[in-house]
Design a protein around this motif. Structure first.
Motif, PDB file in Angstrom:
ATOM      1  N   PHE A   2       0.830  -1.189   0.000  1.00  0.00           N
ATOM      2  CA  PHE A   2       0.000   0.000   0.000  1.00  0.00           C
ATOM      3  C   PHE A   2       0.869   1.246   0.000  1.00  0.00           C
ATOM      4  CE2 PHE A   2      -2.688  -3.290   1.766  1.00  0.00           C
ATOM      5  CZ  PHE A   2      -3.843  -3.105   1.038  1.00  0.00           C
ATOM      6  N   MET A   3       0.375   2.282  -0.634  1.00  0.00           N
ATOM      7  CA  MET A   3       1.086   3.559  -0.639  1.00  0.00           C
ATOM      8  C   MET A   3       0.061   4.677  -0.673  1.00  0.00           C
ATOM      9  SD  MET A   3       2.363   4.161  -4.570  1.00  0.00           S
ATOM     10  CE  MET A   3       2.797   5.842  -4.223  1.00  0.00           C
ATOM     11  N   ASN A   4       0.506   5.850  -0.319  1.00  0.00           N
ATOM     12  CA  ASN A   4      -0.348   7.020  -0.411  1.00  0.00           C
ATOM     13  C   ASN A   4      -0.362   7.472  -1.869  1.00  0.00           C
ATOM     14  OD1 ASN A   4      -1.547   9.521  -0.363  1.00  0.00           O
ATOM     15  ND2 ASN A   4      -0.549  10.164   1.520  1.00  0.00           N
ATOM     16  N   ILE A   5      -1.475   7.270  -2.536  1.00  0.00           N
ATOM     17  CA  ILE A   5      -1.598   7.633  -3.959  1.00  0.00           C
ATOM     18  C   ILE A   5      -1.298   9.112  -4.167  1.00  0.00           C
ATOM     19  CG2 ILE A   5      -3.256   7.844  -5.864  1.00  0.00           C
ATOM     20  CD1 ILE A   5      -2.359   4.983  -5.341  1.00  0.00           C
ATOM     21  N   MET A   6      -1.667   9.942  -3.218  1.00  0.00           N
ATOM     22  CA  MET A   6      -1.449  11.380  -3.374  1.00  0.00           C
ATOM     23  C   MET A   6       0.040  11.713  -3.420  1.00  0.00           C
ATOM     24  SD  MET A   6      -4.461  12.081  -3.896  1.00  0.00           S
ATOM     25  CE  MET A   6      -4.208  13.776  -4.313  1.00  0.00           C
ATOM     26  N   ASP A   7       0.912  10.904  -2.777  1.00  0.00           N
ATOM     27  CA  ASP A   7       2.354  11.144  -2.883  1.00  0.00           C
ATOM     28  C   ASP A   7       2.804  11.049  -4.332  1.00  0.00           C
ATOM     29  OD1 ASP A   7       2.789  11.608  -0.212  1.00  0.00           O
ATOM     30  OD2 ASP A   7       3.485   9.577   0.231  1.00  0.00           O
ATOM     31  N   LEU A   9       0.790  11.286  -7.050  1.00  0.00           N
ATOM     32  CA  LEU A   9       0.112  12.309  -7.849  1.00  0.00           C
ATOM     33  C   LEU A   9       0.677  13.709  -7.611  1.00  0.00           C
ATOM     34  CD1 LEU A   9      -3.598  11.181  -7.559  1.00  0.00           C
ATOM     35  CD2 LEU A   9      -2.236  11.275  -9.638  1.00  0.00           C
ATOM     36  N   ASP A  10       0.884  14.055  -6.345  1.00  0.00           N
ATOM     37  CA  ASP A  10       1.297  15.421  -6.012  1.00  0.00           C
ATOM     38  C   ASP A  10       2.796  15.656  -6.088  1.00  0.00           C
ATOM     39  OD1 ASP A  10      -1.358  16.025  -5.524  1.00  0.00           O
ATOM     40  OD2 ASP A  10      -1.195  15.748  -3.362  1.00  0.00           O
ATOM     41  N   ARG A  11       3.583  14.633  -5.742  1.00  0.00           N
ATOM     42  CA  ARG A  11       5.026  14.840  -5.621  1.00  0.00           C
ATOM     43  C   ARG A  11       5.857  13.944  -6.512  1.00  0.00           C
ATOM     44  NH1 ARG A  11       6.437  14.260   0.398  1.00  0.00           N
ATOM     45  NH2 ARG A  11       5.253  12.370   0.086  1.00  0.00           N
ATOM     46  N   ASN A  12       5.208  13.161  -7.376  1.00  0.00           N
ATOM     47  CA  ASN A  12       5.913  12.261  -8.287  1.00  0.00           C
ATOM     48  C   ASN A  12       6.857  11.313  -7.549  1.00  0.00           C
ATOM     49  OD1 ASN A  12       4.769  13.152 -10.776  1.00  0.00           O
ATOM     50  ND2 ASN A  12       5.981  15.008 -10.578  1.00  0.00           N
ATOM     51  N   VAL A  13       6.416  10.792  -6.398  1.00  0.00           N
ATOM     52  CA  VAL A  13       7.188   9.822  -5.631  1.00  0.00           C
ATOM     53  C   VAL A  13       6.985   8.456  -6.276  1.00  0.00           C
ATOM     54  CG1 VAL A  13       7.383   8.675  -3.393  1.00  0.00           C
ATOM     55  CG2 VAL A  13       6.987  11.142  -3.502  1.00  0.00           C
ATOM     56  N   CYS A  14       8.066   7.738  -6.529  1.00  0.00           N
ATOM     57  CA  CYS A  14       7.960   6.409  -7.143  1.00  0.00           C
ATOM     58  C   CYS A  14       7.370   5.412  -6.153  1.00  0.00           C
ATOM     59  CB  CYS A  14       9.326   5.923  -7.596  1.00  0.00           C
ATOM     60  SG  CYS A  14       9.992   6.819  -9.006  1.00  0.00           S
ATOM     61  N   PRO A  15       6.458   4.562  -6.616  1.00  0.00           N
ATOM     62  CA  PRO A  15       5.887   3.534  -5.737  1.00  0.00           C
ATOM     63  C   PRO A  15       6.871   2.398  -5.507  1.00  0.00           C
ATOM     64  CG  PRO A  15       4.997   3.308  -7.938  1.00  0.00           C
ATOM     65  CD  PRO A  15       5.857   4.542  -7.944  1.00  0.00           C
ATOM     66  N   PHE A  55      -6.898   2.017  -8.505  1.00  0.00           N
ATOM     67  CA  PHE A  55      -7.085   1.912  -7.064  1.00  0.00           C
ATOM     68  C   PHE A  55      -8.536   2.215  -6.718  1.00  0.00           C
ATOM     69  CE2 PHE A  55      -5.979   6.208  -8.133  1.00  0.00           C
ATOM     70  CZ  PHE A  55      -6.737   7.012  -7.302  1.00  0.00           C
ATOM     71  N   ASP A  56      -8.900   1.946  -5.496  1.00  0.00           N
ATOM     72  CA  ASP A  56     -10.228   2.305  -5.002  1.00  0.00           C
ATOM     73  C   ASP A  56     -10.103   3.454  -4.031  1.00  0.00           C
ATOM     74  OD1 ASP A  56     -12.127   0.562  -6.270  1.00  0.00           O
ATOM     75  OD2 ASP A  56     -11.230  -1.086  -5.149  1.00  0.00           O
ATOM     76  N   ASP A  57     -11.017   4.390  -4.153  1.00  0.00           N
ATOM     77  CA  ASP A  57     -11.106   5.504  -3.212  1.00  0.00           C
ATOM     78  C   ASP A  57     -12.483   5.440  -2.553  1.00  0.00           C
ATOM     79  OD1 ASP A  57     -12.815   6.365  -5.237  1.00  0.00           O
ATOM     80  OD2 ASP A  57     -11.623   8.115  -5.770  1.00  0.00           O
ATOM     81  N   ALA A  58     -12.839   6.462  -1.812  1.00  0.00           N
ATOM     82  CA  ALA A  58     -14.122   6.453  -1.103  1.00  0.00           C
ATOM     83  C   ALA A  58     -15.296   6.293  -2.076  1.00  0.00           C
ATOM     84  CB  ALA A  58     -14.274   7.726  -0.282  1.00  0.00           C
ATOM     85  N   ARG A  59     -15.248   6.986  -3.201  1.00  0.00           N
ATOM     86  CA  ARG A  59     -16.343   6.929  -4.179  1.00  0.00           C
ATOM     87  C   ARG A  59     -16.476   5.531  -4.785  1.00  0.00           C
ATOM     88  NH1 ARG A  59     -16.279  10.041  -9.966  1.00  0.00           N
ATOM     89  NH2 ARG A  59     -18.221   9.201 -10.766  1.00  0.00           N
ATOM     90  N   SER A  60     -15.367   4.984  -5.285  1.00  0.00           N
ATOM     91  CA  SER A  60     -15.439   3.677  -5.941  1.00  0.00           C
ATOM     92  C   SER A  60     -15.779   2.576  -4.942  1.00  0.00           C
ATOM     93  CB  SER A  60     -14.130   3.358  -6.670  1.00  0.00           C
ATOM     94  OG  SER A  60     -13.050   3.252  -5.771  1.00  0.00           O
TER      95      SER A  60
END
Length: 96
Positions: A2-7, A9-15, A55-60
């Motif tokens: 698991f990873m923070n998807i926003m990392d 998206l926002d900071r281009n951190v490699c998974p 990925f799944d978020d609150a909406r999905s």
């Protein structure tokens, strides 16, 4: 893993799974796929190899839980591709 998807998206951190020292760059905005009711986006590693993250978020999750409830299912749970056998079947043993 698991990873923070926003990392990403926002900071281009490699998974995880991407070699150390690699450069990752998100190349699309957050997209929505109607057929799977899931968000996704693309990113490029080292300016050459394109990857896609679903990925799944609150909406999905809420939409999928709603379908499970309508179908009378008694529960839902996550899985990863590693939970499947090489032929795509599920044996009940997550590491089979």
């Amino acid at each position: 893993p698991f990873m923070n998807i926003m990392d990403l998206l926002d900071r281009n951190v490699c998974p995880g799974g991407i070699p150390a020292g690699s450069t990752c760059k998100v190349t699309t905005s957050l997209k929505w796929d109607e057929s799977t009711q899931s968000p996704f986006f693309n990113f490029v590693v080292n300016s050459s190899k394109v990857h896609q993250v679903w990925f799944d978020d609150a909406r999905s999750s809420a939409l999928k839980y709603g379908v499970a409830k309508q179908m009378g299912l008694r529960g839902v749970g996550p899985y990863t591709w590693s939970d499947l056998d090489a032929d795509g079947s599920v044996t009940g043993n997550p590491r089979a």
